[in-house]
Design a protein around this motif. Structure first.
Motif, PDB file in Angstrom:
ATOM      1  N   LYS A  12       0.827  -1.207   0.000  1.00 32.71           N
ATOM      2  CA  LYS A  12       0.000   0.000   0.000  1.00 32.71           C
ATOM      3  C   LYS A  12       0.862   1.258   0.000  1.00 32.71           C
ATOM      4  N   ARG A  13       2.029   1.163   0.641  1.00 28.11           N
ATOM      5  CA  ARG A  13       2.930   2.321   0.657  1.00 28.11           C
ATOM      6  C   ARG A  13       3.739   2.418  -0.624  1.00 28.11           C
ATOM      7  N   ALA A  14       3.901   1.289  -1.322  1.00 22.10           N
ATOM      8  CA  ALA A  14       4.797   1.249  -2.479  1.00 22.10           C
ATOM      9  C   ALA A  14       4.142   1.774  -3.745  1.00 22.10           C
ATOM     10  N   VAL A  15       2.816   1.673  -3.859  1.00 27.12           N
ATOM     11  CA  VAL A  15       2.146   2.099  -5.096  1.00 27.12           C
ATOM     12  C   VAL A  15       1.025   3.075  -4.771  1.00 27.12           C
ATOM     13  N   ASN A  16       0.756   3.988  -5.713  1.00 29.78           N
ATOM     14  CA  ASN A  16      -0.313   4.957  -5.505  1.00 29.78           C
ATOM     15  C   ASN A  16      -1.666   4.361  -5.891  1.00 29.78           C
ATOM     16  N   GLU A  17      -2.717   5.166  -5.727  1.00 32.62           N
ATOM     17  CA  GLU A  17      -4.076   4.671  -5.955  1.00 32.62           C
ATOM     18  C   GLU A  17      -4.293   4.258  -7.407  1.00 32.62           C
ATOM     19  N   ASP A  18      -3.766   5.035  -8.345  1.00 34.87           N
ATOM     20  CA  ASP A  18      -3.956   4.718  -9.764  1.00 34.87           C
ATOM     21  C   ASP A  18      -3.278   3.403 -10.134  1.00 34.87           C
ATOM     22  N   THR A  19      -2.093   3.171  -9.563  1.00 32.49           N
ATOM     23  CA  THR A  19      -1.399   1.913  -9.847  1.00 32.49           C
ATOM     24  C   THR A  19      -2.153   0.737  -9.244  1.00 32.49           C
ATOM     25  N   ARG A  20      -2.734   0.936  -8.052  1.00 29.81           N
ATOM     26  CA  ARG A  20      -3.536  -0.133  -7.455  1.00 29.81           C
ATOM     27  C   ARG A  20      -4.761  -0.439  -8.321  1.00 29.81           C
ATOM     28  N   LYS A  21      -5.364   0.599  -8.892  1.00 26.92           N
ATOM     29  CA  LYS A  21      -6.499   0.384  -9.795  1.00 26.92           C
ATOM     30  C   LYS A  21      -6.076  -0.408 -11.030  1.00 26.92           C
ATOM     31  N   LEU A  22      -4.881  -0.084 -11.518  1.00 21.39           N
ATOM     32  CA  LEU A  22      -4.362  -0.805 -12.683  1.00 21.39           C
ATOM     33  C   LEU A  22      -4.193  -2.283 -12.360  1.00 21.39           C
ATOM     34  N   ILE A  23      -3.588  -2.567 -11.214  1.00 22.30           N
ATOM     35  CA  ILE A  23      -3.366  -3.959 -10.808  1.00 22.30           C
ATOM     36  C   ILE A  23      -4.696  -4.670 -10.556  1.00 22.30           C
ATOM     37  N   ASP A  24      -5.612  -3.990  -9.868  1.00 25.54           N
ATOM     38  CA  ASP A  24      -6.906  -4.607  -9.567  1.00 25.54           C
ATOM     39  C   ASP A  24      -7.680  -4.942 -10.837  1.00 25.54           C
ATOM     40  N   SER A  25      -7.672  -4.012 -11.812  1.00 24.40           N
ATOM     41  CA  SER A  25      -8.405  -4.271 -13.058  1.00 24.40           C
ATOM     42  C   SER A  25      -7.760  -5.404 -13.846  1.00 24.40           C
ATOM     43  N   LEU A  26      -6.422  -5.482 -13.817  1.00 18.34           N
ATOM     44  CA  LEU A  26      -5.732  -6.577 -14.485  1.00 18.34           C
ATOM     45  C   LEU A  26      -6.101  -7.912 -13.854  1.00 18.34           C
ATOM     46  N   LEU A  27      -6.106  -7.963 -12.522  1.00 17.80           N
ATOM     47  CA  LEU A  27      -6.446  -9.214 -11.827  1.00 17.80           C
ATOM     48  C   LEU A  27      -7.891  -9.628 -12.104  1.00 17.80           C
ATOM     49  N   LEU A  28      -8.798  -8.646 -12.176  1.00 17.74           N
ATOM     50  CA  LEU A  28     -10.195  -8.969 -12.457  1.00 17.74           C
ATOM     51  C   LEU A  28     -10.355  -9.514 -13.876  1.00 17.74           C
ATOM     52  N   ILE A  29      -9.603  -8.942 -14.818  1.00 17.70           N
ATOM     53  CA  ILE A  29      -9.630  -9.440 -16.197  1.00 17.70           C
ATOM     54  C   ILE A  29      -9.127 -10.878 -16.250  1.00 17.70           C
ATOM     55  N   THR A  34     -17.073  -9.885 -22.615  1.00 13.63           N
ATOM     56  CA  THR A  34     -17.636  -9.904 -21.261  1.00 13.63           C
ATOM     57  C   THR A  34     -16.812  -9.068 -20.286  1.00 13.63           C
ATOM     58  N   ILE A  35     -15.621  -8.667 -20.688  1.00 11.13           N
ATOM     59  CA  ILE A  35     -14.760  -7.891 -19.788  1.00 11.13           C
ATOM     60  C   ILE A  35     -14.491  -6.498 -20.360  1.00 11.13           C
ATOM     61  N   GLU A  36     -15.443  -5.994 -21.129  1.00  7.55           N
ATOM     62  CA  GLU A  36     -15.277  -4.689 -21.779  1.00  7.55           C
ATOM     63  C   GLU A  36     -15.040  -3.572 -20.763  1.00  7.55           C
ATOM     64  N   GLU A  37     -15.834  -3.547 -19.685  1.00 10.64           N
ATOM     65  CA  GLU A  37     -15.691  -2.486 -18.687  1.00 10.64           C
ATOM     66  C   GLU A  37     -14.349  -2.557 -17.976  1.00 10.64           C
ATOM     67  N   GLU A  38     -13.940  -3.776 -17.619  1.00 14.91           N
ATOM     68  CA  GLU A  38     -12.657  -3.950 -16.927  1.00 14.91           C
ATOM     69  C   GLU A  38     -11.491  -3.528 -17.826  1.00 14.91           C
ATOM     70  N   LEU A  39     -11.602  -3.822 -19.106  1.00 17.26           N
ATOM     71  CA  LEU A  39     -10.540  -3.442 -20.039  1.00 17.26           C
ATOM     72  C   LEU A  39     -10.456  -1.925 -20.158  1.00 17.26           C
ATOM     73  N   PHE A  40     -11.616  -1.259 -20.153  1.00 17.84           N
ATOM     74  CA  PHE A  40     -11.623   0.211 -20.205  1.00 17.84           C
ATOM     75  C   PHE A  40     -10.907   0.785 -18.988  1.00 17.84           C
ATOM     76  N   VAL A  41     -11.191   0.241 -17.799  1.00 17.91           N
ATOM     77  CA  VAL A  41     -10.541   0.718 -16.575  1.00 17.91           C
ATOM     78  C   VAL A  41      -9.035   0.494 -16.647  1.00 17.91           C
ATOM     79  N   LEU A  42      -8.628  -0.670 -17.168  1.00 16.73           N
ATOM     80  CA  LEU A  42      -7.198  -0.982 -17.278  1.00 16.73           C
ATOM     81  C   LEU A  42      -6.490  -0.007 -18.216  1.00 16.73           C
ATOM     82  N   ILE A  43      -7.067   0.235 -19.398  1.00 10.98           N
ATOM     83  CA  ILE A  43      -6.447   1.152 -20.356  1.00 10.98           C
ATOM     84  C   ILE A  43      -6.415   2.566 -19.795  1.00 10.98           C
ATOM     85  N   ASN A  44      -7.491   2.969 -19.100  1.00  7.77           N
ATOM     86  CA  ASN A  44      -7.520   4.296 -18.486  1.00  7.77           C
ATOM     87  C   ASN A  44      -6.425   4.429 -17.423  1.00  7.77           C
ATOM     88  N   SER A  45      -6.193   3.365 -16.657  1.00 10.26           N
ATOM     89  CA  SER A  45      -5.122   3.380 -15.643  1.00 10.26           C
ATOM     90  C   SER A  45      -3.751   3.461 -16.301  1.00 10.26           C
TER      91      SER A  45
END
Length: 332
Positions: A174-191, A313-324
Protein backbone atom coordinates in the motif's frame (compact mmCIF):
# COMPACT_ATOMS: atom_id res chain seq x y z
CA UNK A 1 4.09 -39.31 -30.95
CA UNK A 2 7.15 -37.09 -31.26
CA UNK A 3 8.25 -34.87 -34.12
CA UNK A 4 12.02 -34.94 -34.56
CA UNK A 5 13.93 -31.98 -35.98
CA UNK A 6 17.16 -33.12 -37.54
CA UNK A 7 20.49 -31.63 -36.63
CA UNK A 8 21.62 -28.98 -39.15
CA UNK A 9 25.12 -29.13 -40.63
CA UNK A 10 27.83 -27.47 -38.60
CA UNK A 11 28.53 -23.87 -39.54
CA UNK A 12 30.38 -20.99 -37.92
CA UNK A 13 28.39 -18.45 -35.95
CA UNK A 14 29.91 -15.04 -36.58
CA UNK A 15 30.25 -12.76 -33.59
CA UNK A 16 29.45 -15.40 -30.99
CA UNK A 17 33.00 -16.45 -30.12
CA UNK A 18 36.54 -15.87 -31.24
CA UNK A 19 39.60 -18.05 -31.42
CA UNK A 20 40.94 -18.67 -27.95
CA UNK A 21 37.87 -17.12 -26.30
CA UNK A 22 37.06 -18.21 -22.76
CA UNK A 23 33.47 -16.92 -22.80
CA UNK A 24 30.63 -16.68 -25.31
CA UNK A 25 27.67 -14.44 -26.01
CA UNK A 26 24.50 -16.46 -25.37
CA UNK A 27 21.96 -16.98 -28.12
CA UNK A 28 19.29 -17.14 -25.41
CA UNK A 29 19.31 -17.09 -21.62
CA UNK A 30 16.80 -16.95 -18.81
CA UNK A 31 14.99 -18.97 -16.17
CA UNK A 32 13.31 -22.15 -17.40
CA UNK A 33 12.15 -25.44 -15.98
CA UNK A 34 14.29 -28.47 -16.74
CA UNK A 35 12.94 -32.01 -16.56
CA UNK A 36 15.24 -35.00 -16.17
CA UNK A 37 14.35 -38.67 -15.89
CA UNK A 38 14.00 -40.00 -12.37
CA UNK A 39 15.22 -43.43 -11.37
CA UNK A 40 11.64 -44.69 -10.96
CA UNK A 41 9.66 -43.27 -13.89
CA UNK A 42 8.39 -39.77 -14.56
CA UNK A 43 10.35 -36.55 -14.66
CA UNK A 44 11.93 -34.47 -11.93
CA UNK A 45 11.49 -30.76 -12.70
CA UNK A 46 13.77 -28.01 -11.44
CA UNK A 47 13.95 -24.23 -11.91
CA UNK A 48 17.29 -23.37 -13.51
CA UNK A 49 19.02 -20.53 -15.34
CA UNK A 50 19.75 -21.66 -18.88
CA UNK A 51 22.21 -20.19 -21.38
CA UNK A 52 22.35 -21.47 -24.97
CA UNK A 53 25.58 -20.91 -26.90
CA UNK A 54 26.93 -22.52 -30.06
CA UNK A 55 27.05 -26.27 -29.48
CA UNK A 56 25.98 -26.26 -25.82
CA UNK A 57 23.36 -25.38 -23.28
CA UNK A 58 24.70 -24.51 -19.83
CA UNK A 59 22.37 -24.88 -16.84
CA UNK A 60 22.92 -22.99 -13.58
CA UNK A 61 21.14 -23.03 -10.24
CA UNK A 62 20.94 -19.23 -10.36
CA UNK A 63 21.95 -16.54 -12.81
CA UNK A 64 24.86 -15.41 -10.60
CA UNK A 65 26.38 -18.89 -10.24
CA UNK A 66 29.91 -18.87 -11.63
CA UNK A 67 29.91 -22.49 -12.82
CA UNK A 68 27.13 -24.46 -14.54
CA UNK A 69 25.59 -27.43 -12.76
CA UNK A 70 25.00 -29.21 -16.07
CA UNK A 71 26.31 -28.95 -19.61
CA UNK A 72 24.11 -30.27 -22.44
CA UNK A 73 26.26 -30.90 -25.53
CA UNK A 74 24.35 -29.96 -28.71
CA UNK A 75 26.84 -30.96 -31.42
CA UNK A 76 25.17 -34.37 -31.92
CA UNK A 77 21.77 -33.57 -30.42
CA UNK A 78 18.29 -33.44 -31.91
CA UNK A 79 15.20 -31.52 -30.86
CA UNK A 80 11.97 -33.44 -30.34
CA UNK A 81 8.53 -31.87 -29.96
CA UNK A 82 6.10 -34.06 -27.95
CA UNK A 83 2.54 -34.25 -29.23
CA UNK A 84 1.33 -34.18 -25.60
CA UNK A 85 2.62 -32.35 -22.48
CA UNK A 86 5.65 -33.81 -20.73
CA UNK A 87 4.62 -35.93 -17.77
CA UNK A 88 6.02 -35.92 -14.28
CA UNK A 89 5.51 -38.15 -11.30
CA UNK A 90 2.24 -36.42 -10.33
CA UNK A 91 -0.98 -35.42 -12.12
CA UNK A 92 -0.32 -31.79 -11.16
CA UNK A 93 3.02 -31.96 -12.94
CA UNK A 94 1.38 -33.23 -16.11
CA UNK A 95 -0.87 -30.18 -16.14
CA UNK A 96 1.88 -27.70 -15.35
CA UNK A 97 4.28 -28.37 -18.23
CA UNK A 98 2.29 -27.70 -21.37
CA UNK A 99 4.87 -25.81 -23.42
CA UNK A 100 7.77 -28.26 -23.68
CA UNK A 101 10.30 -29.72 -26.06
CA UNK A 102 13.05 -32.30 -25.63
CA UNK A 103 16.75 -32.05 -26.38
CA UNK A 104 18.00 -35.57 -26.94
CA UNK A 105 21.73 -36.28 -26.96
CA UNK A 106 23.55 -39.63 -27.25
CA UNK A 107 23.77 -39.62 -23.43
CA UNK A 108 20.57 -38.09 -22.10
CA UNK A 109 17.22 -36.45 -22.76
CA UNK A 110 16.55 -33.00 -21.30
CA UNK A 111 12.96 -31.71 -21.20
CA UNK A 112 12.63 -27.93 -21.40
CA UNK A 113 9.44 -26.19 -20.29
CA UNK A 114 8.53 -22.54 -20.88
CA UNK A 115 5.61 -20.53 -19.51
CA UNK A 116 4.10 -19.51 -22.88
CA UNK A 117 4.09 -20.67 -26.50
CA UNK A 118 6.17 -17.64 -27.50
CA UNK A 119 8.86 -18.33 -24.92
CA UNK A 120 8.87 -21.98 -25.99
CA UNK A 121 9.40 -20.98 -29.63
CA UNK A 122 12.20 -18.60 -28.62
CA UNK A 123 14.09 -21.28 -26.65
CA UNK A 124 13.52 -23.83 -29.38
CA UNK A 125 14.87 -21.47 -32.07
CA UNK A 126 18.00 -20.78 -30.00
CA UNK A 127 18.68 -24.49 -29.45
CA UNK A 128 18.11 -25.25 -33.15
CA UNK A 129 20.60 -22.53 -34.05
CA UNK A 130 23.17 -24.08 -31.69
CA UNK A 131 22.82 -27.67 -32.97
CA UNK A 132 25.59 -29.35 -34.92
CA UNK A 133 28.40 -27.08 -33.71
CA UNK A 134 31.35 -27.59 -31.40
CA UNK A 135 30.64 -26.43 -27.88
CA UNK A 136 31.54 -22.81 -27.15
CA UNK A 137 32.65 -21.87 -23.62
CA UNK A 138 30.10 -20.68 -21.05
CA UNK A 139 29.02 -17.02 -21.19
CA UNK A 140 30.65 -14.49 -18.90
CA UNK A 141 28.88 -14.13 -15.56
CA UNK A 142 28.41 -10.62 -14.22
CA UNK A 143 28.47 -10.25 -10.44
CA UNK A 144 25.10 -8.53 -10.03
CA UNK A 145 25.17 -8.92 -6.26
CA UNK A 146 27.99 -6.33 -6.08
CA UNK A 147 29.68 -8.05 -3.18
CA UNK A 148 26.57 -8.53 -1.03
CA UNK A 149 26.98 -12.30 -0.73
CA UNK A 150 27.90 -12.52 2.95
CA UNK A 151 25.83 -14.38 5.52
CA UNK A 152 24.08 -11.24 6.79
CA UNK A 153 22.94 -10.29 3.28
CA UNK A 154 21.66 -13.81 2.63
CA UNK A 155 19.73 -13.73 5.91
CA UNK A 156 18.16 -10.38 5.03
CA UNK A 157 17.30 -11.71 1.60
CA UNK A 158 15.50 -14.71 3.12
CA UNK A 159 13.69 -12.52 5.66
CA UNK A 160 12.52 -9.97 3.09
CA UNK A 161 11.39 -12.82 0.83
CA UNK A 162 9.07 -14.01 3.61
CA UNK A 163 7.91 -10.46 4.27
CA UNK A 164 7.02 -9.95 0.61
CA UNK A 165 4.26 -12.54 0.89
CA UNK A 166 3.14 -11.74 4.45
CA UNK A 167 0.47 -9.38 5.79
CA UNK A 168 3.25 -6.92 6.61
CA UNK A 169 4.35 -7.20 3.02
CA UNK A 170 0.86 -6.32 1.80
CA UNK A 171 0.92 -3.27 4.05
CA UNK A 172 4.20 -2.32 2.42
CA UNK A 173 2.46 -2.74 -0.94
CA UNK A 174 0.00 0.00 0.00
CA UNK A 175 2.93 2.32 0.66
CA UNK A 176 4.80 1.25 -2.48
CA UNK A 177 2.15 2.10 -5.10
CA UNK A 178 -0.31 4.96 -5.51
CA UNK A 179 -4.08 4.67 -5.96
CA UNK A 180 -3.96 4.72 -9.76
CA UNK A 181 -1.40 1.91 -9.85
CA UNK A 182 -3.54 -0.13 -7.46
CA UNK A 183 -6.50 0.38 -9.80
CA UNK A 184 -4.36 -0.80 -12.68
CA UNK A 185 -3.37 -3.96 -10.81
CA UNK A 186 -6.91 -4.61 -9.57
CA UNK A 187 -8.40 -4.27 -13.06
CA UNK A 188 -5.73 -6.58 -14.49
CA UNK A 189 -6.45 -9.21 -11.83
CA UNK A 190 -10.19 -8.97 -12.46
CA UNK A 191 -9.63 -9.44 -16.20
CA UNK A 192 -7.47 -12.51 -15.55
CA UNK A 193 -10.06 -13.93 -13.14
CA UNK A 194 -12.90 -13.56 -15.63
CA UNK A 195 -10.98 -14.45 -18.78
CA UNK A 196 -8.78 -17.24 -17.35
CA UNK A 197 -9.59 -18.35 -13.79
CA UNK A 198 -9.64 -17.20 -10.18
CA UNK A 199 -6.68 -19.52 -9.51
CA UNK A 200 -4.60 -17.85 -12.23
CA UNK A 201 -5.53 -14.41 -10.92
CA UNK A 202 -4.39 -15.48 -7.47
CA UNK A 203 -1.05 -16.70 -8.84
CA UNK A 204 -0.51 -13.43 -10.70
CA UNK A 205 -1.44 -11.39 -7.61
CA UNK A 206 1.04 -13.33 -5.46
CA UNK A 207 3.85 -12.74 -7.95
CA UNK A 208 3.06 -9.04 -8.38
CA UNK A 209 2.89 -8.46 -4.62
CA UNK A 210 6.24 -10.19 -4.17
CA UNK A 211 7.80 -8.17 -7.01
CA UNK A 212 6.51 -4.77 -5.89
CA UNK A 213 7.19 -5.27 -2.19
CA UNK A 214 10.66 -6.65 -2.88
CA UNK A 215 11.49 -3.66 -5.07
CA UNK A 216 10.11 -1.28 -2.45
CA UNK A 217 12.11 -2.86 0.38
CA UNK A 218 15.33 -2.81 -1.65
CA UNK A 219 14.68 0.83 -2.54
CA UNK A 220 14.27 1.69 1.16
CA UNK A 221 17.53 -0.13 1.91
CA UNK A 222 19.30 1.87 -0.82
CA UNK A 223 20.25 -1.14 -2.95
CA UNK A 224 17.91 -0.02 -5.78
CA UNK A 225 17.99 3.62 -6.85
CA UNK A 226 15.69 5.81 -8.93
CA UNK A 227 18.25 5.63 -11.73
CA UNK A 228 18.00 1.82 -11.67
CA UNK A 229 14.24 2.03 -12.20
CA UNK A 230 14.36 4.51 -15.11
CA UNK A 231 14.92 1.88 -17.87
CA UNK A 232 11.95 -0.11 -16.54
CA UNK A 233 9.77 2.98 -16.38
CA UNK A 234 10.59 3.89 -19.99
CA UNK A 235 9.89 0.34 -21.23
CA UNK A 236 6.56 0.25 -19.36
CA UNK A 237 5.53 3.64 -20.79
CA UNK A 238 6.38 2.51 -24.34
CA UNK A 239 4.28 -0.63 -23.91
CA UNK A 240 1.33 1.21 -22.33
CA UNK A 241 1.33 3.89 -25.05
CA UNK A 242 1.28 1.21 -27.73
CA UNK A 243 -1.61 -0.64 -26.07
CA UNK A 244 -3.52 2.64 -25.85
CA UNK A 245 -3.10 3.12 -29.61
CA UNK A 246 -4.43 -0.37 -30.21
CA UNK A 247 -7.41 0.30 -27.96
CA UNK A 248 -8.65 2.96 -30.39
CA UNK A 249 -9.76 0.07 -32.61
CA UNK A 250 -11.50 -1.82 -29.81
CA UNK A 251 -14.93 -3.02 -30.90
CA UNK A 252 -14.12 -2.15 -34.52
CA UNK A 253 -11.56 -4.78 -35.44
CA UNK A 254 -11.02 -8.34 -34.26
CA UNK A 255 -7.70 -9.32 -32.75
CA UNK A 256 -6.90 -11.45 -35.81
CA UNK A 257 -6.93 -8.28 -37.91
CA UNK A 258 -4.42 -6.64 -35.57
CA UNK A 259 -2.06 -9.49 -34.82
CA UNK A 260 1.06 -7.52 -35.80
CA UNK A 261 0.09 -4.83 -33.29
CA UNK A 262 -0.27 -7.39 -30.51
CA UNK A 263 3.04 -9.00 -31.40
CA UNK A 264 4.68 -5.58 -31.06
CA UNK A 265 2.90 -5.09 -27.73
CA UNK A 266 4.30 -8.44 -26.58
CA UNK A 267 7.81 -7.35 -27.61
CA UNK A 268 7.54 -4.00 -25.80
CA UNK A 269 6.17 -5.61 -22.65
CA UNK A 270 8.89 -8.24 -22.94
CA UNK A 271 11.50 -5.45 -22.86
CA UNK A 272 9.95 -4.18 -19.63
CA UNK A 273 9.79 -7.69 -18.15
CA UNK A 274 13.46 -8.41 -18.87
CA UNK A 275 14.47 -5.08 -17.33
CA UNK A 276 12.48 -5.94 -14.20
CA UNK A 277 14.06 -9.39 -13.89
CA UNK A 278 17.59 -8.03 -14.38
CA UNK A 279 17.03 -5.51 -11.61
CA UNK A 280 15.33 -7.73 -9.03
CA UNK A 281 16.95 -11.14 -9.47
CA UNK A 282 20.05 -10.47 -7.33
CA UNK A 283 17.79 -10.04 -4.31
CA UNK A 284 15.40 -13.00 -4.55
CA UNK A 285 15.62 -16.75 -4.76
CA UNK A 286 15.60 -18.54 -8.12
CA UNK A 287 12.14 -20.06 -7.68
CA UNK A 288 10.64 -16.63 -6.91
CA UNK A 289 12.45 -15.09 -9.86
CA UNK A 290 10.94 -17.71 -12.14
CA UNK A 291 7.48 -17.22 -10.63
CA UNK A 292 7.69 -13.49 -11.38
CA UNK A 293 9.15 -14.13 -14.84
CA UNK A 294 6.36 -16.59 -15.70
CA UNK A 295 3.74 -14.10 -14.53
CA UNK A 296 5.15 -11.29 -16.65
CA UNK A 297 5.42 -13.60 -19.66
CA UNK A 298 1.80 -14.69 -19.22
CA UNK A 299 0.28 -11.19 -19.05
CA UNK A 300 2.44 -9.99 -21.96
CA UNK A 301 1.89 -12.97 -24.26
CA UNK A 302 0.26 -12.36 -27.64
CA UNK A 303 -2.18 -15.18 -26.91
CA UNK A 304 -3.41 -13.54 -23.68
CA UNK A 305 -3.62 -10.03 -25.17
CA UNK A 306 -5.60 -11.22 -28.19
CA UNK A 307 -7.88 -13.37 -26.05
CA UNK A 308 -8.72 -10.44 -23.77
CA UNK A 309 -9.37 -8.21 -26.80
CA UNK A 310 -11.98 -10.60 -28.18
CA UNK A 311 -13.66 -11.28 -24.81
CA UNK A 312 -16.62 -8.87 -24.79
CA UNK A 313 -17.64 -9.90 -21.26
CA UNK A 314 -14.76 -7.89 -19.79
CA UNK A 315 -15.28 -4.69 -21.78
CA UNK A 316 -15.69 -2.49 -18.69
CA UNK A 317 -12.66 -3.95 -16.93
CA UNK A 318 -10.54 -3.44 -20.04
CA UNK A 319 -11.62 0.21 -20.21
CA UNK A 320 -10.54 0.72 -16.58
CA UNK A 321 -7.20 -0.98 -17.28
CA UNK A 322 -6.45 1.15 -20.36
CA UNK A 323 -7.52 4.30 -18.49
CA UNK A 324 -5.12 3.38 -15.64
CA UNK A 325 -2.34 2.87 -18.17
CA UNK A 326 -3.03 6.33 -19.58
CA UNK A 327 -2.77 7.89 -16.13
CA UNK A 328 0.52 6.09 -15.55
CA UNK A 329 2.05 7.46 -18.77
CA UNK A 330 0.86 10.99 -17.96
CA UNK A 331 2.46 10.93 -14.51
CA UNK A 332 6.10 12.05 -14.46
Amino acid sequence: SITTMSTPPASPSPGKKTAGATTSTPLKEGYIEIGLKKAVGGLKWKHMWGAVVDGAMYLYGHTQDADPKKNVALENAVVEVPSSPSSSSSPAGRQAHVHTFVVRTPDTAVHISASTEEELASWQAAVNQALGKQAAPPPAKEDLRKGRTDAIFRAKKHLSSKMASSSAGKQALKRAVNEDTRKLIDSLLLIIERHSSAKKAGEVEKALVKLIVKGFLQSEQGTISAEDIQPIDKAVRDAFNHLDKLYRYYGVRKSSQMRDGFVKAHQLMGDASRAVIRLIEPYIRAENTMMIQNTLEFVSSTEFLMGVWDDQTIEEELFVLINSMNKYTQFE
